[in-house]
Design an enzyme around this catalytic site. Sequence first.
Site, mmCIF file in Angstrom:
data_model
loop_
_atom_site.group_PDB
_atom_site.id
_atom_site.type_symbol
_atom_site.label_atom_id
_atom_site.label_comp_id
_atom_site.label_asym_id
_atom_site.label_seq_id
_atom_site.Cartn_x
_atom_site.Cartn_y
_atom_site.Cartn_z
ATOM 1 N N GLU A 1 -50.101 -9.884 -6.954
ATOM 2 C CA GLU A 1 -49.256 -9.110 -7.859
ATOM 3 C C GLU A 1 -47.992 -8.756 -7.080
ATOM 4 O OE1 GLU A 1 -47.942 -5.212 -9.967
ATOM 5 O OE2 GLU A 1 -49.104 -5.164 -8.129
ATOM 6 N N ASP B 1 -53.604 -5.843 -5.824
ATOM 7 C CA ASP B 1 -52.578 -4.947 -6.346
ATOM 8 C C ASP B 1 -51.480 -4.703 -5.315
ATOM 9 O OD1 ASP B 1 -51.724 -2.987 -8.415
ATOM 10 O OD2 ASP B 1 -52.016 -1.581 -6.758
HETATM 11 C C1 GLC Z 1 -49.335 -2.142 -9.532
HETATM 12 C C2 GLC Z 1 -49.914 -1.772 -10.875
HETATM 13 C C3 GLC Z 1 -49.277 -0.515 -11.350
HETATM 14 C C4 GLC Z 1 -49.528 0.581 -10.340
HETATM 15 C C5 GLC Z 1 -49.104 0.162 -8.939
HETATM 16 C C6 GLC Z 1 -49.652 1.082 -7.883
HETATM 17 O O1 GLC Z 1 -47.989 -2.437 -9.615
HETATM 18 O O2 GLC Z 1 -49.752 -2.815 -11.783
HETATM 19 O O3 GLC Z 1 -49.750 -0.143 -12.617
HETATM 20 O O4 GLC Z 1 -48.828 1.740 -10.706
HETATM 21 O O5 GLC Z 1 -49.560 -1.117 -8.611
HETATM 22 O O6 GLC Z 1 -51.007 0.838 -7.660
#
Ligand code: GLC
Length: 619
Positions: free
Chosen positions: A314, A272
Amino acid sequence: MTSSVFSRATGLHDRLDRHWPVADALLRRLYGEVPALEGWLSQVREAVIRAARNRPAALTDLDARRQAEPDWFQRPNQLGYCFYVDRFAGTLAGVRRRLDYLAELGVTYLHPLPLLAMQSGDNDGGFAVADYRSVEPRLGTAEDLRALAEDAHQAGMALCLDVVCNHTARDHAWAQAARAGDPVYRAYYHVLDNADEVAAYEATLGQVFPKTAPGNFTPEPSLARDGGGTWVWTTFYPYQWDLNYANPAVFLEMLEVLLHLANQGVDVFRLDSTPFLWKAPGTSCRGLPQTHWIVQAWRALLAIAAPGVLLKGEAIVDPDDVVSFFGRDEATGQPAANECHLAYNNGMMTALWLAQATGDAAPAHALLDRLAGRPRQAAWITYVRCHDDIIWDALAALIPAETLHRVSAFYAGALPGSYALGAAFQADGGGAPSTNGMAASLVGLRPEGRPGDADTDAPLARLLQLYQVTLALDGLPVLYMGDEVALTNAPLASIPAGEGRWLHRPAMDWDRAAGRDDGATAAGRCHAALRRLIEVRAGLPALHGAEPARALTGLPSGVLGFQRVGSRPLLCLANLTGETVTLSLPAGPLGRDVVADEDADLTALPLGPWQARWIKVRP
Ligand code: GLC
């Protein structure tokens, strides 16, 4: 028995020989300055060896199968499904009972959104983790997670789990210890003692939640040592404390988390907020070289302990920067598959929505060219929607700001002629506000719409077009829960103030899903069409993910087209307008529409309103 134990041990030695030097070099580069480096490196090595030795036999078998087929995640029979556990099936046990439903769709990759023990109260949909080693009690137990992994593996599905590695919840034990005055744990976070330092960082940082959580720092008096003003770094919400990866203890803690979860049966880690791991003054603190070294080191170490496990980045950043998360050869600067095996193709997802709103395929075509530099062994995660908002500004390097603003307004239904039923969320520094909404609502479908109504058929065609294009791109396509039955937005009354993303996090509508075989409903029409696409895709070698999609040239501006190559090229063509167009393609004269299963005359190929077609070129 003896021989398999022996071969497992031998495998470990080989893997250590191959991957340890890589990890060792990266860790020395990252942490060369810290005292007692050698002792710490031995701890890292021991953690990895311990995890390898403790890896359950069923998982080492799976590792062996995956190593024998290292392109498994690029194959055209792969299909992901992403969902919140509670929204989809209540609990992990409930998810296990729904695996048949997913298998019927052709799902091979399960991505339940965060399910580890989370902060109580606000927790950003579980992205504020209170304990990485236990499951959120509402959803089940650690045993349920293992059982889900086992069931998934039995059903031929891989399990992907979010590892929220950039931050912990404010009530994680490390943060609690820091707040209680423990200097060891205070050093796990970025704690700043003076306002000038905060202001100096803010000058070069962007904002993720400019409206709901402005700024990147949160006052935290409990951390102050001499009663002075003290701030903790919180890129996201104030209760999400960024970890300090300049501290090697943090690297090792997160490595242990990854090793532990891998041995519970997790196959893919969604890292993440990957770009944010390393901070340095005077920078945006996104995608710094050290961040890449950390991820590369995790990859090398997991390759020793759990060689079948994949990393997924991500990174919702500029498309050129996203490609760098697959890895790079340090010496040549060329792409190399040494970092994330998978990364979200956020750029194409956004460009497709933009293409439908503007009727202009040019930006999507330009983007395909830029994304083609991906290493051939890595794959995109391709998708139409996910649990987050659509961030138009991620295309700011390619698309004029004025267009991004227009598209944002379009999807909020705020432009004349807009069919969309979405909502604007937020933007950083005067950018285009991002968009919330389920795919079906963004294409203009009303919850009660039925096939045959003009205002249902066009939205359905747009939704299916987005999926047909996405399923033909290079990558592992991930369906977002409910899209298979054209599920629309969550009821407005259920959305917490200030967190508009819950608009596209509705509960699964199982009554709607129960009618999925009824072609007289929008859900049934959508489900049948998607199933057909998924089934046809699985049998098309040209859709293997190794080779990138290449944009076609010479098409009218309202037609998006690209080619995939196999023994015979496959064309994906999509009409972005509400009018029929007829194409004359130089690839012709003969082709076959592999979805409709009929011949196609490429010298006069009609594309109906919002229609997409997959055409195999005949020799
Ligand atoms: C990522 C997740 C999102 C979250 C963020 C903080 O972007 O997809 O939903 O708010 O991380 O963890």
